[in-house]
Design a protein around this motif. Structure first.
Motif, short mmCIF file in Angstrom:
data_model
loop_
_atom_site.label_atom_id
_atom_site.label_comp_id
_atom_site.label_asym_id
_atom_site.label_seq_id
_atom_site.Cartn_x
_atom_site.Cartn_y
_atom_site.Cartn_z
N VAL A 99 0.83 -1.21 0.00
CA VAL A 99 0.00 0.00 0.00
C VAL A 99 0.87 1.26 0.00
O VAL A 99 0.65 2.18 -0.79
N LEU A 100 1.86 1.30 0.88
CA LEU A 100 2.69 2.50 1.00
C LEU A 100 3.56 2.70 -0.23
O LEU A 100 3.77 3.84 -0.67
N LEU A 101 4.07 1.60 -0.81
CA LEU A 101 4.85 1.74 -2.03
C LEU A 101 3.99 2.23 -3.19
O LEU A 101 4.42 3.06 -4.00
N ALA A 102 2.76 1.72 -3.26
CA ALA A 102 1.84 2.19 -4.31
C ALA A 102 1.52 3.66 -4.11
O ALA A 102 1.48 4.44 -5.08
N GLY A 103 1.29 4.06 -2.85
CA GLY A 103 1.04 5.47 -2.58
C GLY A 103 2.23 6.34 -2.92
O GLY A 103 2.08 7.44 -3.47
N LEU A 104 3.43 5.85 -2.63
CA LEU A 104 4.65 6.60 -2.97
C LEU A 104 4.78 6.76 -4.48
O LEU A 104 5.11 7.86 -4.97
N PHE A 105 4.50 5.69 -5.22
CA PHE A 105 4.63 5.77 -6.68
C PHE A 105 3.63 6.76 -7.27
O PHE A 105 3.98 7.60 -8.10
N THR A 106 2.35 6.65 -6.86
CA THR A 106 1.35 7.55 -7.43
C THR A 106 1.59 8.99 -7.00
O THR A 106 1.31 9.92 -7.77
N ASP A 107 2.09 9.20 -5.80
CA ASP A 107 2.49 10.56 -5.39
C ASP A 107 3.60 11.06 -6.31
O ASP A 107 3.60 12.22 -6.72
N HIS A 108 4.55 10.19 -6.60
CA HIS A 108 5.70 10.59 -7.41
C HIS A 108 5.28 10.98 -8.82
O HIS A 108 5.85 11.91 -9.41
N ILE A 109 4.30 10.29 -9.40
CA ILE A 109 3.89 10.62 -10.76
C ILE A 109 2.85 11.74 -10.80
O ILE A 109 2.44 12.18 -11.87
N GLY A 110 2.40 12.19 -9.61
CA GLY A 110 1.58 13.39 -9.56
C GLY A 110 0.09 13.19 -9.43
O GLY A 110 -0.68 14.11 -9.73
N ILE A 111 -0.38 12.02 -8.94
CA ILE A 111 -1.83 11.84 -8.80
C ILE A 111 -2.24 11.52 -7.37
O ILE A 111 -3.35 11.06 -7.13
#
Length: 447
Positions: free
Chosen positions: A259-271
């Motif tokens: 969950v946290l890795l997915a959140g980190l990735f989507t934060d990184h790409i801007g959504i």
């Protein structure tokens, strides 16, 4: 003896903790009190928690006791509240995604699709029309009229699926014909809203159309990987938990890291991280024992500690006393009317065309107007990304509170016919998952 610098750092950390902990205690106490008052008024607990957040902000606490409010919520504490609320929202949206039922009878799914479409399109168009008309008065100068208009429309098109699930559970409707269709329709509404917000965020973030297309492409790739690859890899885990009935710490470590890795990735790409949490939830195994274990392990701490922090953080950004004067009041009433009429009338007409009585149709229209927590997440993202102003944020918070407050009374006023409540002969959802891992609202109460 510890070095002086270490002692100084320890003292500073302790001093900082002594500022954060009182803020958390005040938030929890206010949430508990207002949540209990909401239950006494036959309203969902989460409505009271939403109101508690507003009362702790500048509208009430800050206006009546400004020094005390500044002492409880000094500027240096707010970043901590933001981090906690972001983690809480990501985990909550994960549980929402994990609680959505992918199955269903073909007729139910077809009618639910019509209901979802009628719940999204009218409120989206009416809200976008209101936003377009009010752009010059309410929008930031760097946000275009169409972007602002569709953000307002997108916010008004949301239905709070978790709250709706709990309301139906409290009314013993979760496995009835009307309950089944409403839950499916609301789940589609929510999924569509988050995809719409992801596109808006990508278009707003960037540096031109190329960057926006890149963000949208990465978002689609992320969703495909999670739903097509990761979900398959997790199936043996779901089967193992289903056989053994045990959901251990190692399983929880794995899920939380995903969950946290997915959140980190989507934060990184801007959504924003909540979209990553939501898609990760959709990728979780559908095994009933696995879903129940997620609920038992995670929901209480998310709803009792982290979501009240989010409501308080939202409340600190809400200034309802800024909605003064006829111009602001009329703007607010236009937004409120667009959102309410779009959902209420649109969903009622869709239910009527599906063969339900008018009483059942109006009842569903009222329930689908419950925006609750979901619209608060939506508009917090918009505020954080600079898509809306503080005044628009405050107006939409008030819309969330009012439309959520009238949902249950409107259902009780309509009182569907017994034939509309007949339980289907076959349901795809496990009855135990109807309130599911996505339900932060109160213990069952009978009207």
């Amino acid at each position: 003896m510890l070095p002086t610098t270490v002692l100084a750092a320890t003292d500073a950390n302790l001093s900082f903790a002594l500022k954060v902990l009182p803020a958390l205690v005040v938030i929890l106490a206010a949430s508990a009190l207002c949540g209990q008052l909401a239950l006494l008024m036959h309203q969902p607990r989460v409505l009271g928690e939403m109101v508690a957040g507003v009362l702790l902000g500048p509208t009430a606490f800050g206006a009546l006791f400004p020094e005390a409010q500044h002492a409880v919520f000094p500027p240096e504490v707010k970043p901590v509240l933001y981090v906690l609320s972001t983690i809480g929202l990501t985990l909550f949206m994960f549980l929402v995604g994990a609680g959505l039922d992918h199955g269903g009878e073909r007729a139910d799914i077809r009618n639910a699709a019509v209901l979802a479409l009628s719940g999204v399109v009218p409120s989206l168009l009416l809200g976008a029309g209101a936003g377009y008309l009010l752009h010059g008065r309410l929008s930031r100068p760097d946000v275009g009229p169409y972007e602002f208009a569709f953000f307002v429309g997108g916010a008004l098109s949301i239905t709070a699926f978790p709250m709706l699930a709990r309301i139906l559970y409290e009314q013993r409707l979760e496995n009835t014909r009307i309950g089944r269709m409403t839950l499916l329709g609301a789940s589609v509404d929510d999924a569509a809203a988050w995809c719409f917000l992801a596109v808006l965020s990508a278009l707003h973030a960037g540096a031109g159309a190329g960057q926006a297309l890149r963000t949208i492409g990465l978002t689609l790739a992320f969703a495909l990987v999670m739903l097509g690859v990761v979900s398959r890899l997790l199936r043996p885990l779901g089967a193992r938990v289903q056989r053994s009935g045990r959901f251990g710490f190692n399983h929880l470590y794995l899920v939380l890291c995903l969950v946290l890795l997915a959140g980190l990735f989507t934060d990184h790409i801007g959504i924003y991280s909540v979209f990553g949490g939501f898609v990760t939830g959709l990728a979780m195994p559908r095994a009933p024992a696995f879903r129940a274990a997620l609920h038992d392990r995670m929901m209480d701490i998310v709803c009792v500690l982290l979501l009240p922090v989010f409501f308080a953080f939202s409340g600190l950004n809400t200034q309802l006393n800024g909605i003064t004067g006829w111009a602001m009041l009329l703007s607010f009433l236009l937004i409120l009317a667009a959102g309410f009429v779009g959902k209420y009338a649109g969903c009622a007409v869709a239910m009527r065309t599906a063969g339900f009585s008018w009483r059942a149709s109006w009842a569903v229209g009222g329930l689908m107007n419950a925006r609750g927590l979901m619209i608060l997440i939506f508009i917090n993202i918009g505020l954080a990304q600079g898509m809306i102003t503080q005044k628009v944020f405050s107006m939409l918070v008030l819309v969330a509170v009012l439309t959520t407050a009238v949902a249950v009374p409107l259902y009780r006023w309509a009182r569907p016919e017994p034939s509309d409540l007949s339980t289907p002969t076959k349901t795809a959802a496990d009855p135990s998952t109807a309130p599911g891992p996505s339900s932060p609202e109160p213990e069952p109460t009978r009207p």
